[in-house]
Structure formats: structure tokens, C-alpha cells
Enzyme design. Structure first.
Site, PDB file in Angstrom:
ATOM      1  N   LYS A 107      42.137  42.621  39.315  1.00  0.00           N
ATOM      2  CA  LYS A 107      41.150  42.839  40.376  1.00  0.00           C
ATOM      3  C   LYS A 107      40.905  44.330  40.633  1.00  0.00           C
ATOM      4  O   LYS A 107      39.912  44.686  41.251  1.00  0.00           O
ATOM      5  CB  LYS A 107      41.577  42.106  41.648  1.00  0.00           C
ATOM      6  CG  LYS A 107      41.454  40.597  41.484  1.00  0.00           C
ATOM      7  CD  LYS A 107      41.604  39.824  42.773  1.00  0.00           C
ATOM      8  CE  LYS A 107      41.307  38.351  42.562  1.00  0.00           C
ATOM      9  NZ  LYS A 107      42.327  37.670  41.729  1.00  0.00           N
TER      10      LYS A 107
HETATM   11  C1  LIG Z   1      42.153  36.404  41.104  1.00  0.00           C
HETATM   12  C2  LIG Z   1      43.117  36.110  40.011  1.00  0.00           C
HETATM   13  C3  LIG Z   1      42.836  35.159  38.991  1.00  0.00           C
HETATM   14  C4  LIG Z   1      41.580  34.319  38.984  1.00  0.00           C
HETATM   15  O1  LIG Z   1      40.430  35.067  38.725  1.00  0.00           O
HETATM   16  P1  LIG Z   1      38.988  34.458  39.067  1.00  0.00           P
HETATM   17  O2  LIG Z   1      38.024  35.525  38.741  1.00  0.00           O
HETATM   18  O3  LIG Z   1      39.026  34.119  40.538  1.00  0.00           O
HETATM   19  O4  LIG Z   1      38.822  33.233  38.235  1.00  0.00           O
HETATM   20  C5  LIG Z   1      43.752  34.995  37.970  1.00  0.00           C
HETATM   21  N1  LIG Z   1      44.920  35.681  37.953  1.00  0.00           N
HETATM   22  C6  LIG Z   1      45.239  36.584  38.905  1.00  0.00           C
HETATM   23  C7  LIG Z   1      46.536  37.285  38.843  1.00  0.00           C
HETATM   24  C8  LIG Z   1      44.354  36.834  39.972  1.00  0.00           C
HETATM   25  O5  LIG Z   1      44.686  37.716  40.929  1.00  0.00           O
END
Ligand SMILES: *Cc1c(COP(=O)(O)O)cnc(C)c1O
Length: 435
Positions: A107
Site C-alpha cells: 500500500k
Molecule cells: C490491502 C492488502 C491486500 C489486498 O489488496 P486489494 O487491493 O485490497 O485487493 C493484500 N495483502 C496485503 C498485505 C494488504 O495490505
């Protein structure tokens, strides 16, 4: 490129306007209106192209004429002082590690590009804003770190007291400067309700220029396409196009990959890997989208029962499930399988993966076993550093993962937060005090 919501009255707006609006006026998610053909640009990238170079050139092509090539380069330099890493796991599977940013999860890519873009436009307009986020842990820390130290932007984070891990709390409360952490004596739902009420209060919203930094913001989605493009180039031009397996919850990450494909990146298959929250894999089987309440799992960042990016994804195929099914497959992985994959991957390779990545590896292995005729490599997106999920790692492999430097530093710093009761009046009082 311009952006519009999904409704019939979706009037295209600029990148800047989509960035600050968050949601389209009709309440739907912004999506790109044009589908540029960037295949020649992508083909010009090779194994030695750095991530930041590929990012700068792709962003320049996507966001012209609103951004000049020099501005796109500046944004990429500011947003991405770190790079993904492509690591072979075994003969068929590679891990695309996306956790080398400041909060050790993918993220960071989206949050940092959003922050850099907002800062860019604000500095031209001589405007100030306040970012307000409610968080149950990880999203808030990626956003807080992304905006930390930026001119003209204040960040206010609401998190539920006693309901985030020690590491998460330290990541939220030790930054200081323009980042203010409010520890709410209530639940995550209280935090979310208070943030929503603040956005609905027109006078407060206008005076403070309250802005959200939601995961559905187009400024967080677009940059996530960049590492698919870089990873494909890294493997060189030989052989069949790669396939990508994406551990998914709200499906932003996967949707960004499919955008890269739509712009001309050769990809054989996208595999959507979920935990027991398997709404999308089920839909890929029978063509019916049935959202339902989420269930708690070990890969908790993917506990989403009604993935909001699904409307964007389906729109990319003109709403046609058969066309979507030709490119996308889905698979769901249970908690027991997740633990078993963490254990066996560690045993076979010495590599410790977090539970979200393990979901992806298990799904990729199962896909390859079902399709022995295929010779393409599978790139599994590794979405978080294992140190963020110490307990689960200990349970699976019998030892705690080493803590990366960025996380260790946060643990040593003193917590600085303001405790408030779970009431809008208390939040308003804090916000007024800052103004
Ligand atoms: C947010 C997140 C996901 C999922 O990603 P999306 O874009 O919501 O599908 C997967 N793994 C981790 C560690 C995350 O923080």
C-alpha cells in the site's frame, strides 16, 4: 487521460479533479475514460530498466498533457525512493516483493503516489488541506507515512484504542510533525462513523478543506499498475508472457494489473487469489456476483465481502463475464492451507512469507498443477513483509521473522497520540483547535 464515474451521467474530469474528489459526483468510482496503447513504450523497457524510470515514463504517457514529462519524473522520484524486488521462489514461481517501502506493505506504492500528486497540485494552487482517515491499522500507517513532512497538508488519523497491534500503533503515533494521531475510545466502526460525520459537516469540511485518502482514490490505483509493467520487463522479451497471481481483498491491486494489460502489457493469465472471502472466485465460476458479510481469516487485509473495485474490473471487459473469464481465473485458499504453505515454502526454500503472500503462492501452485501443459512463469505478488504478522509466522514456521530496520525504529520511538471519546463533538473540537 481523463476520468469519469460509472454512471450514465459520468462527465470526464482531469486527474487533478478526480484526485481531490475521491468519488465521482454520482457516488461511483472514477475510472480511466481512454485506453491508451502503450505497448511500444512497454516493449522499450528491458531487464535493466529501473523501477523509477519505468514508472516515470509510463506516468508521463498516461497523464499527459496535464503533467509534463519532467513533472511525471519528479512525482515518480518523490513517490518511489524504493523499488520492488523480483525473487525466484522455484523453477516456475517468482515473488514480486512489494514491501520494501516505509511501512513494509504494497500500500506504500499507492499512498505515496497519491501524496506526491496532491502535494504537486497544492503547491501550484497555494492551497492547504487536511487529510482525515479512519483506520483499523495498516492503511492508516501507509497514508500517514506517505504524507509525513509534506507542505500544505495535515493528516489526522482516527484509530480504535486497544484494538490495533503494538507495531501498528507505533507506526501511527511516532511520526509527529504534520501527522496527528487520535486514539478513539471505541471501535473501528466508531472511527469510521466520526470521519463520515466530519465530511458531512459542510462548514467544517470547507474551513479545513477536509480530504479523504481512500483506497478507492484513482491516485492510489494508477501507480499499482507500474510494478506489473516493471516485473514483465525485468524478465526480458523471451518466452511466453508472464502470468500474475494477486492476493486480493478489495481488488484494487488486481484491477491495476488488468489496466496495465489493457494498455498493452502482454499477460497470459491473472489469477485472483482470495482467502475464504471468495466472492470473486465464485463469481468467475458461475457469473453471479454475490457480495456477503466478510469472515475473519489469518490474511486479514483481504477480509472483504463486497470488493468495491469489482465494478471497475468488470467495466474493463464491457460487463462481459465470458471475456473476463478468458483472462482471469480465481481460487480461494483456507487458513489451514495458508499455514501449510507458509511452512512448506519455508522448508523448501528458506524464504519466510506473510499469510497474504502464502495465499497467492498456494493458488499459483494449484493453478500450475491443474495446467501441466503451460510453460509460462507465474509472478506472485508478495504484498507484505512477514514481520507485520509475527504471530501467524511463528505459528506456521516456528520462529519469529526478523524485523526490518523501518519497523524497528518505530518501536523505539515514544507514542504520541491524543485520546478522545467516540463522539463527533470531540473530533470537531480537535479539528477546530488546529484550524
Ligand atoms: C490491502 C492488502 C491486500 C489486498 O489488496 P486489494 O487491493 O485490497 O485487493 C493484500 N495483502 C496485503 C498485505 C494488504 O495490505
Amino acid at each position: 487521460m481523463t476520468f469519469a464515474g460509472g454512471g450514465p451521467s459520468g462527465v470526464p474530469v482531469s486527474f487533478r479533479d478526480a484526485l481531490f474528489a475521491g468519488l465521482a459526483p454520482d457516488g461511483t468510482l472514477f475510472r480511466p475514460v481512454e485506453t491508451p496503447d502503450l505497448s511500444r513504450l512497454f516493449a522499450s523497457f528491458g531487464p535493466r530498466t529501473s523501477f523509477v524510470d519505468a514508472a516515470a515514463q509510463t506516468l508521463a504517457a498516461l497523464l499527459a498533457p496535464q503533467l509534463s514529462a519532467a513533472e511525471a519524473r519528479g512525482l515518480a522520484d518523490r513517490a518511489f525512493p524504493f523499488s520492488p524486488v523480483l525473487r525466484p521462489l522455484d523453477g516456475r514461481i517468482l515473488l514480486l516483493e512489494l514491501f520494501h517501502g516505509p511501512t513494509c506493505a504494497f500500500k506504500d506504492f499507492g499512498a505515496r503516489f497519491l501524496a506526491a500528486s496532491m502535494e504537486h497540485f497544492l503547491s501550484k494552487e497555494n492551497r492547504r488541506i487536511t487529510i482525515l482517515v479512519a483506520t483499523s491499522g495498516d492503511t492508516g500507517s501507509a497514508v500517514a507515512h506517505a504524507f509525513h513532512g509534506m507542505d500544505g497538508i495535515r493528516v489526522v488519523i482516527l484509530y480504535p484504542a486497544g484494538r490495533v497491534s503494538l507495531l501498528q500503533e507505533k507506526q501511527l503515533t511516532t511520526l509527529g510533525g504534520n501527522v496527528h494521531a487520535l486514539e478513539v475510545e471505541g471501535s473501528f466502526d466508531d472511527c469510521q462513523r466520526m470521519a463520515k460525520e466530519a465530511f458531512r459537516d459542510a462548514s467544517l469540511r470547507d474551513r479545513l478543506s477536509l480530504t479523504s485518502a481512500n483506497s478507492i482514490n484513482i491516485g492510489r490505483l494508477l501507480p499499482q499498475s507500474l510494478y506489473y509493467i516493471w516485473a514483465a520487463a525485468r524478465r526480458g522479451a523471451e518466452g511466453t508472457p508472464p502470468s500474475f497471481c494477486v492476493p486480493s481483498g478489495n481488488f484494487g491491486n488486481l484491477t491495476a494489473g488488468v489496466y496495465a494489460w489493457a494498455w498493452g502489457l502482454p499477460v497470459r493469465t491473472f489469477l485472483a487469489a482470495t482467502n475464504d472471502n471468495d466472492v470473486v472466485p465464485a463469481c468467475l465460476k458461475d457469473g453471479v456476483f454475490r457480495p456477503r458479510p466478510s469472515v475473519a481469516t489469518l490474511s486479514n487485509a483481504m477480509d472483504v465481502g463486497n470488493p468495491s473495485n469489482f465494478e471497475r474490473l468488470l467495466a474493463l471487459f464491457g460487463g462481459d463475464y465470458a471475456r473476463m473469464g478468458a483472462l482471469l481465473s480465481g481460487d480461494a485458499v483456507s487458513d489451514a492451507e495458508t499455514l501449510e504453505e507458509m511452512r512448506s515454502t519455508h522448508e523448501a526454500t528458506g524464504i519466510v512469507v506473510d499469510p497474504h503472500t502464502a495465499v497467492g503462492i498456494r493458488a499459483a501452485r494449484r493453478f500450475l498443477a491443474k495446467h501441466p501443459e503451460r510453460s509460462d512463469a507465474f509472478v506472485v505478488l508478495s504484498t507484505a513483509h512477514p514481520a507485520k504478522f509475527t504471530q501467524t509466522v511463528e505459528r506456521a514456521v516456528g520462529k519469529a521473522p526478523g524485523l526490518p530496520e523501518a519497523l524497528r525504529r518505530a518501536l523505539d520511538l515514544p507514542k504520541r497520540s491524543v485520546r478522545i471519546p467516540p463522539r463527533m463533538a470531540a473530533l470537531a473540537e480537535f479539528l477546530e483547535g488546529m484550524a
